[in-house]
Design a protein around this motif. Structure first.
Motif, mmCIF file in Angstrom:
data_model
loop_
_atom_site.group_PDB
_atom_site.id
_atom_site.type_symbol
_atom_site.label_atom_id
_atom_site.label_comp_id
_atom_site.label_asym_id
_atom_site.label_seq_id
_atom_site.Cartn_x
_atom_site.Cartn_y
_atom_site.Cartn_z
ATOM 1 N N GLU A 277 -47.191 11.233 9.495
ATOM 2 C CA GLU A 277 -46.697 11.116 8.129
ATOM 3 C C GLU A 277 -46.138 12.424 7.589
ATOM 4 O O GLU A 277 -45.412 12.416 6.586
ATOM 5 C CB GLU A 277 -47.823 10.631 7.210
ATOM 6 N N SER A 278 -46.435 13.549 8.260
ATOM 7 C CA SER A 278 -46.039 14.843 7.718
ATOM 8 C C SER A 278 -44.869 15.487 8.455
ATOM 9 O O SER A 278 -44.442 16.583 8.093
ATOM 10 C CB SER A 278 -47.240 15.814 7.758
ATOM 11 N N VAL A 279 -44.329 14.821 9.486
ATOM 12 C CA VAL A 279 -43.260 15.433 10.282
ATOM 13 C C VAL A 279 -41.922 14.781 9.946
ATOM 14 O O VAL A 279 -41.846 13.755 9.262
ATOM 15 C CB VAL A 279 -43.548 15.325 11.795
ATOM 16 N N SER A 280 -40.847 15.368 10.452
ATOM 17 C CA SER A 280 -39.504 14.865 10.174
ATOM 18 C C SER A 280 -39.259 13.524 10.868
ATOM 19 O O SER A 280 -39.970 13.146 11.808
ATOM 20 C CB SER A 280 -38.454 15.867 10.651
ATOM 21 N N VAL A 281 -38.235 12.825 10.401
ATOM 22 C CA VAL A 281 -37.858 11.566 11.043
ATOM 23 C C VAL A 281 -37.496 11.816 12.504
ATOM 24 O O VAL A 281 -37.832 11.020 13.394
ATOM 25 C CB VAL A 281 -36.666 10.925 10.305
ATOM 26 N N GLY A 282 -36.817 12.926 12.769
ATOM 27 C CA GLY A 282 -36.424 13.243 14.130
ATOM 28 C C GLY A 282 -37.619 13.375 15.059
ATOM 29 O O GLY A 282 -37.599 12.878 16.189
ATOM 30 N N MET A 283 -38.697 14.055 14.590
ATOM 31 C CA MET A 283 -39.880 14.212 15.439
ATOM 32 C C MET A 283 -40.591 12.872 15.624
ATOM 33 O O MET A 283 -41.107 12.584 16.718
ATOM 34 C CB MET A 283 -40.848 15.242 14.864
ATOM 35 N N ARG A 284 -40.605 12.035 14.591
ATOM 36 C CA ARG A 284 -41.233 10.717 14.743
ATOM 37 C C ARG A 284 -40.491 9.892 15.792
ATOM 38 O O ARG A 284 -41.101 9.183 16.588
ATOM 39 C CB ARG A 284 -41.257 9.988 13.391
ATOM 40 N N GLN A 285 -39.166 10.007 15.780
ATOM 41 C CA GLN A 285 -38.394 9.274 16.768
ATOM 42 C C GLN A 285 -38.659 9.798 18.179
ATOM 43 O O GLN A 285 -38.807 9.018 19.130
ATOM 44 C CB GLN A 285 -36.910 9.364 16.452
ATOM 45 N N ARG A 286 -38.744 11.123 18.318
ATOM 46 C CA ARG A 286 -39.050 11.702 19.638
ATOM 47 C C ARG A 286 -40.421 11.233 20.120
ATOM 48 O O ARG A 286 -40.629 10.977 21.310
ATOM 49 C CB ARG A 286 -38.978 13.233 19.565
ATOM 50 N N ALA A 287 -41.361 11.091 19.175
ATOM 51 C CA ALA A 287 -42.692 10.596 19.547
ATOM 52 C C ALA A 287 -42.626 9.158 20.050
ATOM 53 O O ALA A 287 -43.339 8.781 20.991
ATOM 54 C CB ALA A 287 -43.637 10.695 18.346
#
Length: 524
Positions: A145-155
């Motif tokens: 919930e605290s990271v960028s959209v880009g990092m969520r997508q990479r995850a």
């Protein structure tokens, strides 16, 4: 002796899907994709792309045809069947658990350690190793919930890799990414391809399709109409194959002739109760201009637009439309003051999905002339107006009485845009106007937006698509962490890469040059 060719990673033959109500969503689809290839799938809304992906991931079962994975005919009854065969999918709407760390999300369902508990150290170690191998930078210990959209997508991609994916489906993966994040994603996808991964890349953005893919498969009306080598195609050719006719990709935008400021926003602040706080936001939008707002999602755009539409109230500051202070008024009073609103979430806030197309088109004027007299609705007049708007906005619907929820995303968006623009607004708030809309509908929306501007509307355009903002905006603002961090009074020469640096916070303009640049005053 000739060497035997390896089997195709994916071999689809005669695949079809007909729903119980008789709707044919896919017909006789043939698709052959080699291992180690990036294959783009493009087409208009309703072309069958989503149905095909659901069939390949086990979310739907075909009515006819067969699917072969690495030469073996398979039956995909559930997503678990697809995952077991090495097929992974990253959905446009990311599906991470917000309160979990990145590592916990990556290993979710196949966690290392005893069944009774998660070995968090092992999960973080496994995530870090996957990230390094794939070139997908993440912080394993950060909460989703605290990271960028880009990092969520990479995850999400790492989650698929952790489950052993060798065929990866990416559904509109760049919809909310900055140019820098898109570039990083493409580098990682190429690295996966070079390691033997097969990638299906679904997108509406032809520029990105041509940049990342090896081949492009085009779909129309539930069928595959052709596959071309990307390097041998042009955007115009792809667009023509998608829509079945020649289509210009140029946005014709005559110079703006702005008048007096209509929308004035002064020193707007909001608290953190239910979203990104806003800090000292001030700007004007004049009659006859389009002011764009760029920013990575989650930096205050949603909160700002909802305040301007009367859906929430600021802590301090003011919003005026011409001489009317609407700061503390409700949404109905905002509309009465001349504000129209195309919301970013059309399903939740833009339409009553179980009501008819006619009802959705007249909902803001059903109780007054010319549609009503003494509070009584004239149904024939309402039907006539709906038919006129359906024709004017090229809404594909068999009948005005059809529930609007039965329409494709692009046609549903046209209903909302038709309702809002036909009201003749003084101010138009357009949030994510073309998200999920195909290329034909996209350019139709652009034309209507420019028409509204040239008719004297003050247009405030919020989009996650930088190319769209640069093509349409007469002036451009950038928002980061709830603050306006840059202003470009003439964005004609602004590149997506430079704008992306401001969106990321790498560069910013001095605060005074934002706060005092309320009306057009030359390039900052």
């Amino acid at each position: 002796m000739d060497q035997q060719q390896p089997p195709l990673a994916l071999d689809v033959r005669g695949l079809g899907k007909t729903y119980p109500n008789g709707t044919r969503a896919a017909q006789d689809i043939d698709l052959r994709v080699a291992g180690g290839e990036i294959r783009a799938i493009v087409g208009q809304n309703g072309a069958g792309k989503s149905t095909l992906m659901k069939l390949l991931y086990g979310l739907e079962q075909p009515s006819s045809g067969e699917i072969r994975v690495r030469g073996e005919r398979v039956r995909l009854s559930t997503p678990q069947d697809a995952i077991a065969l090495g097929i992974g999918m990253v959905h446009q709407n990311l599906m991470l658990v917000p309160s979990f760390t990145i590592a916990e999300n990556v290993v979710l369902g196949v966690e290392p350690g005893p069944a009774a508990r998660v070995d968090r150290a092992a999960a973080a170690e496994r995530t870090a190793a996957l990230a390094e191998d794939a070139g997908l930078s993440v912080d394993p210990y950060a909460r989703a919930e605290s990271v960028s959209v880009g990092m969520r997508q990479r995850a999400e991609i790492l989650k698929a890799l952790h489950r052993g994916a060798r065929i990866l489906i990416l559904d509109e993966p760049t919809a909310v990414l900055t140019p820098q994040e898109t570039s990083d994603l493409f580098e990682a996808v190429r690295r996966l391809r070079d390691g033997g991964m097969t990638v299906l890349f679904i997108s509406h953005k032809l520029k990105e399709v041509r940049e990342i893919s090896d081949h492009v498969t085009i779909m129309r009306a539930g069928r595959v109409t052709g596959t071309v080598r990307t390097e041998e195609s042009t955007p115009a050719q792809l667009a023509t194959m998608m829509v079945g006719r020649e289509l210009s990709l140029d946005v014709s935008r005559p110079p703006a002739r702005p008048g007096a400021p209509v929308l004035r926003v002064r020193s707007l602040h909001s608290g953190p109760e239910d979203g990104q706080p806003l800090h000292d936001v001030s700007f004007d939008v004049a009659a006859g201009e389009i002011v764009g707002l760029a920013g990575i999602e989650g930096n205050g755009q949603t909160e700002l637009v909802e305040i301007l539409a009367g859906l929430r109230q600021p802590t301090t500051g003011s919003v005026t439309v011409e001489d009317t202070d609407v700061t503390r008024l409700d949404a109905a009073a905002h509309r009465a003051a001349g504000i129209a609103h195309v919301p970013e979430d059309r399903l939740a806030n833009g339409a009553a999905l179980d009501q008819s197309v006619t009802d959705n088109l007249i909902v803001d004027r059903h109780d007054r002339p010319p549609l009503a007299r003494r509070g009584r609705l004239h149904t024939r007049r309402a039907r006539r107006l709906a038919e006129q708007l359906i024709q004017r906005y090229a809404i594909r619907v068999p009948h005005p009485a059809v529930p609007v929820g039965a329409l494709s995303g692009g046609n549903l968006q046209k209903v909302i845009v038709a309702r809002e623009l036909s009201a003749g607004p003084r101010v138009l708030l357009a949030a994510q106007l073309t998200r999920g809309v195909d290329i034909g509908a996209m350019h139709f929306m652009y034309e209507r937006l420019i028409e509204a501007r040239d008719a004297g509307a003050a247009v405030f355009l919020v989009s996650a698509d930088l190319g769209e903002l640069l093509a349409l905006s007469d002036r451009l603002l950038v928002i980061k962490d709830g603050r306006l961090t840059a202003r470009f009074d003439d964005p004609a020469d602004l590149t997506e890469e430079r704008a992306g640096l401001y969106m990321l916070g790498v560069e910013h303009h001095p605060a005074g040059r934002i706060a005092h640049g309320l009306t057009p005053a030359g390039t900052p």
